[in-house]
Design a protein around this motif. Structure first.
Motif, PDB file in Angstrom:
ATOM      1  N   ARG A  19      65.797 -25.020  52.505  1.00 22.24           N
ATOM      2  CA  ARG A  19      67.068 -25.246  51.805  1.00 22.24           C
ATOM      3  C   ARG A  19      68.225 -24.535  52.492  1.00 22.24           C
ATOM      4  O   ARG A  19      69.081 -23.906  51.843  1.00 22.24           O
ATOM      5  N   SER A  22      72.193 -25.357  52.111  1.00 23.20           N
ATOM      6  CA  SER A  22      71.692 -25.319  50.740  1.00 23.20           C
ATOM      7  C   SER A  22      71.524 -26.695  50.117  1.00 23.20           C
ATOM      8  O   SER A  22      70.851 -26.830  49.097  1.00 23.20           O
ATOM      9  N   THR A  25      66.486 -30.296  51.203  1.00 25.52           N
ATOM     10  CA  THR A  25      65.252 -30.012  50.451  1.00 25.52           C
ATOM     11  C   THR A  25      64.093 -29.718  51.384  1.00 25.52           C
ATOM     12  O   THR A  25      62.946 -29.770  50.977  1.00 25.52           O
TER      13      THR A  25
END
Length: 287
Positions: A19, A22, A25
């Motif tokens: 991540r 951010s 995934t």
């Protein structure tokens, strides 16, 4: 996953993180640059951290990286079962002069391979790329060289490839360039028969061909044999006083791995008395 020191003394740590950025995934490679006092270098990618995202959605795991003499950093990573290189500029952003967008995909030989080491010529900034992997059940390894712009050098080795296909298998883990342009690689050789593994070192000349001045044919195997037919494996390589030093492990009679060091003789230091005098020709990393 790896650490290097730049010529200016700054420390580089590299790996892959989940991540980051951010909004992803999955895992992406990163390089963290530290000042000599251990704090992140804010002049590098604004906060000391440079995360490399190729826009994909698969886990991209870093396998090797190396700085060049201009402060740029080349990283190697696996992306969707393919090997890929990226280069960061001196500010920590993708370098568009490398492959047009900062990325270069390399077509591997038959089988499955990782890039296990990178060695960059500090003068020409050509990049030596070390591959290690398997074809069927055989462990194979080879080296290719690419230009500072990311194009493959077809004149290197034999049709662009310096291959290591010996006995029951070869694994390569690390590489370094001498000041005379010769490449030393280190890893493991699985000798024919019951011998599980020995430290393997080889040296290629500037054209990617075996250097006959190194043990007569360019390759050598060294057995610790703390246990009969034990598994000895070099994982890292450096030069000490001009002599190659391999670091890894040797298995004992209880099948436990203990640290093992090997230093071999090398006439290179006597070729002209000293390493090349210009700092661009000195090693770009220090252990």
């Amino acid at each position: 996953a790896a650490a290097e020191r730049q010529l200016d003394g700054r420390l580089l740590l590299a790996g892959h993180c989940l991540r980051c950025p951010s909004n992803t995934t999955h895992y992406n490679p990163f390089v963290l640059r530290l000042l000599e006092n251990g704090s992140p270098d804010a002049s590098w990618s604004f906060d000391g951290w440079a995360v490399v995202s190729d826009g994909g959605t698969t886990n991209d795991s870093l396998t090797a990286f190396a700085p060049d003499s201009q402060g740029r950093i080349v990283i190697a990573f696996n992306a969707d079962d393919n090997v890929r290189l990226a280069r960061l500029n001196a500010m920590g952003g993708l370098d568009s002069a490398f492959g047009g967008d900062g990325f270069v995909d390399l077509v591997t030989e038959l089988g499955l391979y990782d890039i296990t080491a990178l060695a960059i010529d500090p003068a020409t900034r050509k990049i030596h790329v070390v591959f290690s992997g398997t074809f069927s059940t055989l462990e194979l390894a080879y080296v290719m060289r690419i230009s500072t712009f990311g194009t493959e050098d077809g004149s290197y080795g034999v049709e662009g490839i310096a291959s290591f296909i010996l006995e029951e298998g070869i694994e390569l883990e690390d590489a370094l360039l001498q000041g005379d342009g010769k490449l030393i690689v280190a890893g493991k050789m699985n000798a024919t028969g019951a011998q599980a593994g020995g430290f393997f070192l080889a040296r290629l000349d500037g054209e990617g061909l075996p250097d006959a001045s190194f043990d007569g044919n360019g390759v050598a195997r060294y057995e610790f044999d703390r246990a009969t037919n034990g598994d000895d494996h070099a994982l890292a390589l450096t030069l000490s006083g001009g002599k190659p030093v391999g670091a890894g492990f040797a298995v004992d009679g209880n099948d436990e791995r203990d640290m093992a060091l090997l230093r071999i003789q090398n006439s290179y230091i006597f070729a002209d008395g000293f390493e090349a005098g210009h700092t661009l020709l000195w090693s770009a990393s220090t252990l």
